[in-house]
Design a protein around this motif. Sequence first.
Motif, PDB file in Angstrom:
ATOM      1  N   SER A 164      -9.341  -2.459  -9.968  1.00  0.00           N
ATOM      2  CA  SER A 164      -9.909  -3.492  -9.788  1.00  0.00           C
ATOM      3  C   SER A 164      -8.477  -3.218  -8.391  1.00  0.00           C
ATOM      4  O   SER A 164      -8.456  -3.983  -7.620  1.00  0.00           O
ATOM      5  N   ARG A 165      -7.807  -2.903  -9.495  1.00  0.00           N
ATOM      6  CA  ARG A 165      -6.591  -2.882  -8.351  1.00  0.00           C
ATOM      7  C   ARG A 165      -6.685  -1.760  -7.510  1.00  0.00           C
ATOM      8  O   ARG A 165      -5.896  -2.072  -5.450  1.00  0.00           O
ATOM      9  N   MET A 166      -7.358  -0.935  -7.031  1.00  0.00           N
ATOM     10  CA  MET A 166      -7.046   0.038  -6.210  1.00  0.00           C
ATOM     11  C   MET A 166      -8.339  -0.179  -5.088  1.00  0.00           C
ATOM     12  O   MET A 166      -7.604  -0.157  -3.746  1.00  0.00           O
ATOM     13  N   VAL A 167      -9.164  -1.451  -5.672  1.00  0.00           N
ATOM     14  CA  VAL A 167      -9.709  -1.994  -3.632  1.00  0.00           C
ATOM     15  C   VAL A 167      -8.642  -2.975  -3.425  1.00  0.00           C
ATOM     16  O   VAL A 167      -9.173  -2.835  -1.892  1.00  0.00           O
ATOM     17  N   VAL A 168      -8.260  -3.736  -4.241  1.00  0.00           N
ATOM     18  CA  VAL A 168      -6.615  -4.529  -3.432  1.00  0.00           C
ATOM     19  C   VAL A 168      -5.957  -3.767  -2.909  1.00  0.00           C
ATOM     20  O   VAL A 168      -5.875  -4.409  -1.725  1.00  0.00           O
ATOM     21  N   ALA A 169      -5.816  -2.699  -3.314  1.00  0.00           N
ATOM     22  CA  ALA A 169      -5.058  -1.429  -2.414  1.00  0.00           C
ATOM     23  C   ALA A 169      -5.443  -1.478  -1.310  1.00  0.00           C
ATOM     24  O   ALA A 169      -4.522  -1.654  -0.192  1.00  0.00           O
ATOM     25  N   THR A 170      -6.546  -1.215  -1.583  1.00  0.00           N
ATOM     26  CA  THR A 170      -7.087  -0.389  -0.418  1.00  0.00           C
ATOM     27  C   THR A 170      -7.379  -1.366   0.784  1.00  0.00           C
ATOM     28  O   THR A 170      -7.224  -0.991   1.699  1.00  0.00           O
ATOM     29  N   LEU A 171      -7.532  -2.887   0.270  1.00  0.00           N
ATOM     30  CA  LEU A 171      -7.885  -3.819   1.298  1.00  0.00           C
ATOM     31  C   LEU A 171      -7.000  -3.881   2.430  1.00  0.00           C
ATOM     32  O   LEU A 171      -6.774  -4.236   3.529  1.00  0.00           O
ATOM     33  N   VAL A 172      -5.621  -4.176   1.130  1.00  0.00           N
ATOM     34  CA  VAL A 172      -4.628  -4.585   2.203  1.00  0.00           C
ATOM     35  C   VAL A 172      -3.908  -3.291   3.093  1.00  0.00           C
ATOM     36  O   VAL A 172      -2.831  -3.520   3.945  1.00  0.00           O
ATOM     37  N   ALA A 173      -3.729  -1.673   2.537  1.00  0.00           N
ATOM     38  CA  ALA A 173      -4.011  -0.761   3.652  1.00  0.00           C
ATOM     39  C   ALA A 173      -4.375  -0.463   4.530  1.00  0.00           C
ATOM     40  O   ALA A 173      -4.183  -0.301   5.796  1.00  0.00           O
ATOM     41  N   THR A 174      -5.881  -0.993   4.660  1.00  0.00           N
ATOM     42  CA  THR A 174      -6.929  -0.975   5.805  1.00  0.00           C
ATOM     43  C   THR A 174      -5.876  -2.317   6.694  1.00  0.00           C
ATOM     44  O   THR A 174      -6.228  -2.086   7.738  1.00  0.00           O
ATOM     45  N   VAL A 175      -6.228  -3.307   5.875  1.00  0.00           N
ATOM     46  CA  VAL A 175      -5.896  -4.821   7.139  1.00  0.00           C
ATOM     47  C   VAL A 175      -4.624  -4.267   7.895  1.00  0.00           C
ATOM     48  O   VAL A 175      -4.163  -4.496   8.778  1.00  0.00           O
ATOM     49  N   SER A 176      -3.662  -3.818   7.045  1.00  0.00           N
ATOM     50  CA  SER A 176      -2.451  -3.164   7.236  1.00  0.00           C
ATOM     51  C   SER A 176      -1.884  -2.278   8.258  1.00  0.00           C
ATOM     52  O   SER A 176      -1.599  -2.398   9.451  1.00  0.00           O
ATOM     53  N   PHE A 177      -3.109  -1.185   7.987  1.00  0.00           N
ATOM     54  CA  PHE A 177      -3.156  -0.382   9.561  1.00  0.00           C
ATOM     55  C   PHE A 177      -3.950  -1.219  10.783  1.00  0.00           C
ATOM     56  O   PHE A 177      -3.017  -0.679  11.320  1.00  0.00           O
ATOM     57  N   ALA A 178      -4.803  -1.708  10.771  1.00  0.00           N
ATOM     58  CA  ALA A 178      -5.774  -2.463  11.481  1.00  0.00           C
ATOM     59  C   ALA A 178      -5.011  -3.714  12.408  1.00  0.00           C
ATOM     60  O   ALA A 178      -4.542  -3.163  13.780  1.00  0.00           O
ATOM     61  N   ALA A 179      -3.231  -3.941  11.646  1.00  0.00           N
ATOM     62  CA  ALA A 179      -2.657  -5.137  12.723  1.00  0.00           C
ATOM     63  C   ALA A 179      -1.923  -3.743  12.990  1.00  0.00           C
ATOM     64  O   ALA A 179      -1.341  -4.218  14.474  1.00  0.00           O
ATOM     65  N   GLY A 180      -1.747  -3.342  13.085  1.00  0.00           N
ATOM     66  CA  GLY A 180      -0.222  -2.197  13.279  1.00  0.00           C
ATOM     67  C   GLY A 180      -0.408  -1.804  14.907  1.00  0.00           C
ATOM     68  O   GLY A 180       0.318  -1.314  15.883  1.00  0.00           O
ATOM     69  N   PHE A 181      -2.127  -1.478  15.047  1.00  0.00           N
ATOM     70  CA  PHE A 181      -2.728  -0.523  16.274  1.00  0.00           C
ATOM     71  C   PHE A 181      -3.439  -1.899  17.194  1.00  0.00           C
ATOM     72  O   PHE A 181      -4.198  -2.215  17.949  1.00  0.00           O
ATOM     73  N   ALA A 182      -3.034  -3.328  17.246  1.00  0.00           N
ATOM     74  CA  ALA A 182      -3.587  -4.593  17.523  1.00  0.00           C
ATOM     75  C   ALA A 182      -2.674  -5.894  17.108  1.00  0.00           C
ATOM     76  O   ALA A 182      -2.798  -6.392  16.445  1.00  0.00           O
ATOM     77  N   VAL A 183      -1.344  -5.217  17.552  1.00  0.00           N
ATOM     78  CA  VAL A 183      -0.828  -6.360  17.955  1.00  0.00           C
ATOM     79  C   VAL A 183      -0.844  -7.881  18.099  1.00  0.00           C
ATOM     80  O   VAL A 183      -1.573  -7.226  19.207  1.00  0.00           O
ATOM     81  N   PRO A 184       0.507  -8.581  17.852  1.00  0.00           N
ATOM     82  CA  PRO A 184      -0.947 -10.018  18.611  1.00  0.00           C
ATOM     83  C   PRO A 184       0.009  -9.888  19.969  1.00  0.00           C
ATOM     84  O   PRO A 184       1.386  -9.316  20.502  1.00  0.00           O
ATOM     85  N   GLY A 185      -0.629 -10.359  20.919  1.00  0.00           N
ATOM     86  CA  GLY A 185      -0.023  -9.858  23.192  1.00  0.00           C
ATOM     87  C   GLY A 185      -0.935  -8.770  23.420  1.00  0.00           C
ATOM     88  O   GLY A 185      -0.695  -8.687  24.761  1.00  0.00           O
ATOM     89  N   GLY A 186      -0.790  -7.961  22.220  1.00  0.00           N
ATOM     90  CA  GLY A 186      -1.639  -6.794  22.906  1.00  0.00           C
ATOM     91  C   GLY A 186      -0.044  -5.490  23.610  1.00  0.00           C
ATOM     92  O   GLY A 186       1.092  -6.217  23.420  1.00  0.00           O
TER      93      GLY A 186
END
Length: 699
Positions: free
Chosen positions: A485-507
């Motif tokens: 259960s904890r790994m699912v949560v941590a993986t989800l956070v890592a996935t979202v954070s990784f995607a946000a790092g290459f799709a920053v606000p404003g481009g």
Amino acid sequence: MEGELSIEVEDGGMNNLIKNWRGRREIMNKALAASAGGQDPEKAYERARKLARVIDGGDKVDEFLSLINDLNDPLLRYTDWSTVLNSRFEGNESLLHMAAATENDDILRLLVDYVGDHLITAQDDRGNTPLHWVARYGGSTGAAEMLIHRARGLPNVEDKNLLLRMKNKWGNTALHIAVHEGHANLVRYLLSEDLEPVYWKNASEKSPLYLALETYDSAVHEALFSHSLEPSRIEGLPPIHGAIIRSRHDLFDLMLKKNMELFAMTDSNGGNVFHLAAHLNHAWVFEFLRPETEYLTREPDMNGDLPIHIASKMGYVEHIEKLREVSLLPNGQGKNILHIAAKYGRVSVVRYILSHPILGKNPILGKMLNAADDDGNTALHLAAMHSQPAALIDLLRTDGILPSIFNNECLLAVDIARRRHQAEGYNIRHQLAYLALACSLAGKGPLGNQELLLLRAKARDEELSVVRSRKSMPSRDIVKDYINSRMVVATLVATVSFAAGFAVPGGFNGSDTASKDERGMATMLDNRMFQAFAICNTIAMFCSMTVVVNLIWAQTVDVDVLVAAFERTTLPLQIALPAMSTAFLTGVTLTAGKLPWLANTIFYLGLVFLLIISFAKLLGGPIFFEIFGHPLRRLTFWLILAYIYLGRVETYIYDDDDAKDNRREKKTFASPPVDVAGESRTDDSAKAKCEDALHPPSR
């Protein structure tokens, strides 16, 4: 009929007065002797009404007799005067009642001698006798004396004071009414004839002594309270308590001077004057706290409470200040004033007792801190039992308070608070009381005090079971479920954070619009909020990745390592979740920056929920939402309403602006503006794009 005798009092002498009355009686005797029997009742009633009008008009006895001895009335000889004089009217009152209500006793004197015996004690529809009418309207002592004398001479009447003791429908005797109306002379006379009714209550539970509180005639008070009364016989409400309720200082002092037993009367609950004064917060009563009245402060009521306990229950510190010098004894349940103040949450009294300068000097006050009542409860136990967190906090902050004392059931105060919280479910007072006591016992073992092992035999087994449960490890499958259960949560956070790092606000800056050094850089790189976004997103990314790596590695070894890995990954995940929330908040605020109201709404709304997440992490989710769940629901509700309202207003404004822009745009496309040279002013870049589209460059 012979009416030649003079009915005038010539010189006011006694002989003329007697002669006058003899003449009047002779007229009455002749009229009754000449009465014709069997007269029509309507005619008799008509004659009686005429006599009643004379009485109501306040005329003298001469006018009354003139109707009986009217020589010009041809029907007079056919009148049955016995029937007329004994007539009853609409309210069942008689001529005797009416004559008793006047200030002139002459007509009453005639009627008392010539009406039937039954009318002397006859009652009207409201239960009033002629004596009641005297007490209410006339107040004449002479009228009362005539009625009482005639009533005592009635045949077949055993109680010679019957008329004095008769009650109307409201339970009032003639004495009750005379006191209420303030007829001091009549009160004095009635008491001299029969003292018994002074003790009786009416339908409102008020005796004549209590009704005296409703009049300000000092002569009435003197007439009543000068007698040697027996307070134990007084029915209904105690007069001394009524004086307190009405703030009648004069009567309060009079009763104290006239009769100490009357001053010491108690109410239906056994409370005396100081009990009532402490309950009603009447400070003036304590001015009568004298050596001769001090014993009353040590008299308990039926609940076992002294006046000082009532003052503590109500929270009146100034009364405790006056009473503590004469009575600091516990009540019938062994509770002192600190017990009671803690039980009812009277923080002002608790603070007064705990901070009083003589607390350490006075042995009685000093023992209050940890004193136990008959059930073994200290002030802490009672505050916990009744969920009084404010009183608990003050008690726990006081030096000398021992939270590890057990009551007769071998329970600590924290045990009582825990049971109350678990039994009654959500209640912020129960929760705060439990938290305050739990914090005070932190670090003192699972049972709070090792003495419990000696007091309660089962405590050893309970402690051993607690220790065994702590030492025993859960199964591998259960731990793996937690890990997954904890790994699912941590993986989800890592996935979202990784995607946000290459799709920053404003481009990013494109190659056609940016210089060589700025190509590929974020467009909002110099914005502080963007910098916060980048930092928080990076923290969330690496913290979550740390959790994922630890949990993947931990599943390859035994259960002990699984548990250790689960505990080690708690802190990184607790950091990652708020960091990701902060990154989301700053990023969305940046993208909505062109619309200030929307950007501000998102920022402050997100800030509120970010604080909620942080506090929930610090306090623990279940405890936090149990304490603050209801306020949070209300806050969310109002925030949503505010958002909807602001959204509607802004939508209306921007819809209106868009309509204007559309109309302006249509006008521009229909007739573009023309410059001086006659050419339409169009955008050069637009022309360039059109030319490129029509003539693409050859390759």
